[in-house]
Design an enzyme around this catalytic site. Structure first.
Site, short mmCIF file in Angstrom:
data_model
loop_
_atom_site.label_atom_id
_atom_site.label_comp_id
_atom_site.label_asym_id
_atom_site.label_seq_id
_atom_site.Cartn_x
_atom_site.Cartn_y
_atom_site.Cartn_z
N CYS A 119 0.86 -1.18 0.00
CA CYS A 119 0.00 0.00 0.00
C CYS A 119 0.89 1.23 0.00
CB CYS A 119 -0.91 0.00 1.23
SG CYS A 119 -2.33 1.09 1.08
N CYS A 129 -3.94 6.23 -0.07
CA CYS A 129 -3.42 4.94 -0.54
C CYS A 129 -3.16 4.93 -2.04
CB CYS A 129 -4.39 3.82 -0.18
SG CYS A 129 -4.68 3.67 1.58
N LYS A 194 -12.12 -4.64 2.62
CA LYS A 194 -11.53 -3.73 3.60
C LYS A 194 -12.47 -2.55 3.75
CE LYS A 194 -7.57 -0.91 4.70
NZ LYS A 194 -6.16 -0.64 4.43
N LYS A 247 -11.43 -7.23 6.77
CA LYS A 247 -10.82 -6.30 7.71
C LYS A 247 -11.74 -5.12 7.94
CE LYS A 247 -6.96 -3.21 7.99
NZ LYS A 247 -6.02 -2.47 7.22
N SER A 273 -6.04 -2.65 14.81
CA SER A 273 -5.48 -1.88 15.92
C SER A 273 -6.53 -1.42 16.93
CB SER A 273 -4.71 -0.68 15.35
OG SER A 273 -5.55 0.13 14.55
C1 PBG Z 1 -2.97 0.34 4.83
C2 PBG Z 1 -3.35 -0.41 6.04
C3 PBG Z 1 -4.04 0.07 7.16
C4 PBG Z 1 -4.13 -1.01 8.05
C5 PBG Z 1 -3.50 -2.09 7.46
N1 PBG Z 1 -3.04 -1.70 6.21
C6 PBG Z 1 -4.52 1.42 7.46
C7 PBG Z 1 -5.60 2.05 6.73
O1 PBG Z 1 -6.15 1.55 5.77
O2 PBG Z 1 -5.90 3.18 7.12
C8 PBG Z 1 -4.81 -0.94 9.37
C9 PBG Z 1 -4.43 -2.00 10.33
C10 PBG Z 1 -4.89 -1.77 11.72
O3 PBG Z 1 -5.69 -0.87 12.03
O4 PBG Z 1 -4.43 -2.53 12.57
N2 PBG Z 1 -1.58 0.30 4.60
#
Ligand code: PBG
Length: 322
Positions: A119, A129, A194, A247, A273
């Protein structure tokens, strides 16, 4: 056929019986540990994610070794580069932070499965992104850059690349870029569904990747949509995805379950997270039992149908399974 002939409590009477009839089992084999790698000399704690650090390359290898010793087979890498620009060029240079970390991990832990998050948001100064045109993320221009990123990660030795951008057509574009370079052995773990989620809040502190304007709703999915997740997953499969990911995990267990029913490939779920931070915060206040809640959450994600769980709890959970 009812009470008193049937007494379901008989199967719950002792721990041994409960273990014997448990339908869902957790194993370190199913866990993927996310690791953040940065260019500074020492570790830096992520304040919103107690227990999570950004590591310099050599220490990432030590972290992976410890996880491996607990039975965890895979890590997914996120890089925080020293330099960000509009095109995210640090994401695909051959000596980039993630590319160097992949090489180091593969040298020091040859049997570790190394997955690279593919990404641009950690590498762009605007935090989106993809490549911007007139203030919007340009899909097809972004595909070309994503293909370069994936190729550089695969050339460095990644076993899987994991596109997390939600651009249309990225899996197919990446598959052909890999195949044209003789990297047909490298797999694609697609973040197929996602969602545009507030549960990523703490990650954006960890990766320094909060968008500098707007949000990600024009490319990540609307939490209201379930059927659309199946469409996204079908497209990714047709384009060559080897593993489909959902996700976040907890607020989307129905999507995990639908993927399990609908598709034959391995299903991954990202216990993100914000899901981790909520557990940590409540436990720090003495409001919940951290270990029990963690295990219950991971079990629920498995029960919903995920084969693989990406989780910041991976090391603690693997310890609990030993
Ligand atoms: C994008 C990416 C994100 C996460 C994983 N890959 C952030 C986003 O899309 O803002 C989030 C993972 C998490 O919150 O633990 N590189």
């Amino acid at each position: 056929m009812s009470f008193p002939a049937h007494r379901p409590r008989r199967l719950r009477r002792t721990l041994a019986i409960r273990r014997m009839v448990a339908e869902t089992r957790l194993s370190p084999d199913n866990l993927v540990l996310p690791l953040f790698v940065h260019t500074l000399p020492g570790p830096a704690p992520v304040s919103a994610m107690p227990g999570v650090f950004r590591w310099p390359i050599d220490q990432v290898a030590t972290q992976a070794r410890e996880a491996r010793d607990l039975g965890i087979r895979a890590v997914i890498l996120f890089g925080i580069p020293a330099h960000k620009d509009a095109e995210g060029t640090s994401a695909y240079v051959s000596d980039g932070i993630v590319q160097e970390a992949i090489r180091r991990l593969k040298d020091s832990n040859p049997d570790l499965v190394v997955i690279a998050d593919t990404c641009l948001d950690e590498y762009t100064d605007h935090g989106h992104c993809g490549i911007l045109r007139d203030g919007e993320v340009d899909n097809d221009a972004t595909l070309e850059v994503l293909a370069r990123v994936a190729l550089s990660q695969a050339e460095a030795g990644a076993d899987f690349v994991a596109p997390s951008d939600m651009m249309d057509g990225r899996v197919g574009r990446i598959r052909s870029a890999l195949d044209e370079s003789g990297l047909d052995r490298v797999g694609i773990m697609a973040y197929a569904a996602k969602y545009a989620s507030a549960f990523y809040g703490p990650f954006r502190e960890a990766a320094g990747s909060a968008p500098q304007f707007g949000d990600r709703r024009s490319y990540q999915m609307d939490p209201a949509n379930g059927r659309e997740a199946l469409k996204e997953a079908r497209l990714d499969l047709e384009e060559g995805a080897d593993v489909l990911m959902v996700k976040p995990a907890l607020a989307y267990l129905d999507i995990i379950s639908a993927f399990r029913d609908e598709f034959d490939v391995p299903i991954a779920a990202y216990n993100v997270s914000g899901e981790y931070s909520m557990v940590k915060a409540a436990a720090a206040n003495g409001w919940i039992d951290e270990t029990q809640v963690m295990m219950e959450i991971l079990t629920s994600i498995r029960r919903a149908g995920a084969d693989l769980i990406l989780s910041y709890h991976a090391v603690d959970a693997a310890r609990g399974m030993a």
